[in-house]
Design an enzyme around this catalytic site. Structure first.
Site, PDB file in Angstrom:
ATOM      1  N   THR A  84       0.826  -1.215   0.000  1.00  0.00           N
ATOM      2  CA  THR A  84       0.000   0.000   0.000  1.00  0.00           C
ATOM      3  C   THR A  84       0.852   1.254   0.000  1.00  0.00           C
ATOM      4  OG1 THR A  84      -1.854  -1.082   1.064  1.00  0.00           O
ATOM      5  CG2 THR A  84      -1.687   1.271   1.417  1.00  0.00           C
TER       6      THR A  84
ATOM      7  N   THR B  40       1.615  -4.203   4.297  1.00  0.00           N
ATOM      8  CA  THR B  40       1.440  -4.518   5.724  1.00  0.00           C
ATOM      9  C   THR B  40       0.905  -5.929   5.961  1.00  0.00           C
ATOM     10  OG1 THR B  40      -0.818  -3.637   5.731  1.00  0.00           O
ATOM     11  CG2 THR B  40       0.948  -2.109   6.328  1.00  0.00           C
ATOM     12  N   ASP B  41       0.214  -6.486   4.943  1.00  0.00           N
ATOM     13  CA  ASP B  41      -0.560  -7.706   5.216  1.00  0.00           C
ATOM     14  C   ASP B  41       0.291  -8.918   5.591  1.00  0.00           C
ATOM     15  OD1 ASP B  41      -2.916  -6.375   4.962  1.00  0.00           O
ATOM     16  OD2 ASP B  41      -3.369  -7.064   2.935  1.00  0.00           O
TER      17      ASP B  41
HETATM   18  C1  SIN Z   1      -1.054  -2.907   2.820  1.00  0.00           C
HETATM   19  O1  SIN Z   1       0.102  -2.726   2.465  1.00  0.00           O
HETATM   20  O2  SIN Z   1      -1.527  -2.272   3.809  1.00  0.00           O
HETATM   21  C2  SIN Z   1      -1.994  -3.878   2.167  1.00  0.00           C
HETATM   22  C3  SIN Z   1      -1.520  -4.410   0.882  1.00  0.00           C
HETATM   23  C4  SIN Z   1      -0.268  -5.208   1.031  1.00  0.00           C
HETATM   24  O3  SIN Z   1      -0.046  -5.841   2.063  1.00  0.00           O
HETATM   25  O4  SIN Z   1       0.492  -5.237   0.044  1.00  0.00           O
END
Ligand code: SIN
Length: 326
Positions: free
Chosen positions: A18, A97-98
């Site tokens: 993200t 983040t995932d």
């Molecule tokens: C994010 O980064 O918050 C969600 C998408 C990902 O993990 O690439």
């Protein structure tokens, strides 16, 4: 020869997420596509980084839900190269983040407590009216340059988390990570790092080192380790299906099962019986807890090996890497 005082170059490796996401509307924080903006552009969006001795490299450009061995191989290959450079003091990795906690764990197992490897991320896309990525990247650079920094850490929303403890705990808020009972290592306030306790990065995994790195780089897949949750009304069907699949397809043999048990690692009797059958057939079974906080406290009554405090997803990786190194 470059001495430690001159080793000040930082390397920033981009993998997507993200932090590199783009939406059609600046107000859209959820309907965006991750992994669109190049890491060079992300760095340029942080004026404080201008003029620093930085190398910037795009290793991948993925939504981290799709993270897996190919990106870990590419990342590990480049990290190993840059860690060897005497003029490089630290690395920063931008990541979604995932699955950030999983990549942090893999890198910690591979590279252990050496030069800092600082992962950072964002909860809002780069196109947001007020994106959090630039501040997180700026904080990650502050951490990478800090004298306490060592080993693999995660920087998000002004907090610094250790690779073993960090877990994503929120789907939307900017402060999406937590370190459980251990708490964060430090915080970053206006570019200053304030440590809460001595940074004593966990040693690398028992199998770490050049041999694990070499095996990871050479692997076409990680040994198959599945994650199953115990819950009310659970049964043994999934485990028996895995065993049956392995019996008919040698490429799909399950080598390990991690169970996210209830509470202090309890497992529904019907599932436990199937897991006993799996163990009897040579499948390694490891017990973690599905609780958000705490760890499985070992006691003589535990039916399966416990995960030594690792969360279910990290216990899965620990077992896969152990089997890879064996
Ligand atoms: C994010 O980064 O918050 C969600 C998408 C990902 O993990 O690439």
């Amino acid at each position: 020869m470059v001495d430690a005082n001159q080793a000040r170059r930082l390397v920033i490796l981009g993998t997507g997420g993200t932090i590199a996401g783009r939406a059609a509307q600046a107000s859209d924080h959820v309907g965006y596509v991750a992994g669109q903006v190049g890491v060079g552009e992300l760095v340029q969006a942080v004026p404080a980084l201008a003029g620093l001795p930085l190398d910037v490299e795009q290793v991948a450009q993925v939504d981290s839900k799709d993270m897996g061995l190919p990106v870990w191989q590419a990342l590990a290959r480049r990290i190993a190269v840059h860690l060897e450079r005497p003029e490089v003091s630290a690395l920063i990795v931008t990541h979604g983040t995932d699955t950030l906690e999983e990549t942090a764990f893999v890198l910690q197992q591979l590279f252990g407590p050496g030069k800092p490897v600082v992962l950072t991320c964002a909860m809002r896309p780069a196109s947001a009216l007020v994106p959090d990525g630039p501040q997180n990247l700026s904080d990650a650079v502050a951490v990478a340059r800090h004298t306490d920094a060592c080993g693999v850490v995660v920087v998000c929303a002004g907090q610094v988390h250790g690779a073993l403890e960090v877990v994503k705990v929120h789907t939307y808020q900017l402060d999406a990570f937590d370190s459980g009972d251990a708490g964060p290592l430090a915080c970053v306030e206006d570019g200053q790092v304030r440590s809460f306790r001595p940074w004593s990065p966990a040693p690398a995994g028992p199998t770490h080192g050049t041999s694990l790195l070499a095996r990871l780089l050479a692997a076409s897949a990680l040994p198959r380790v599945e994650l199953i949750t115990s819950h009310a009304d659970a049964g043994g069907g999934l485990v028996r299906a895995l065993l049956a699949q392995g019996a008919s397809d040698a490429d799909r043999v399950v080598r390990g099962i991690v169970v996210a048990g209830t509470g202090n690692g309890t497992v529904h009797q019907a599932l436990a019986e199937a897991l006993d059958e799996a163990e009897a057939r040579g499948v390694r079974v490891v017990l973690a807890s599905r609780c958000a906080r705490g760890r499985v406290v070992p006691h003589p009554g535990l039916r399966f090996a416990d995960s030594a405090g690792l969360s279910p997803v990290k216990a899965r990786l620990a077992l896969a890497l152990e089997l890879l190194a064996a």
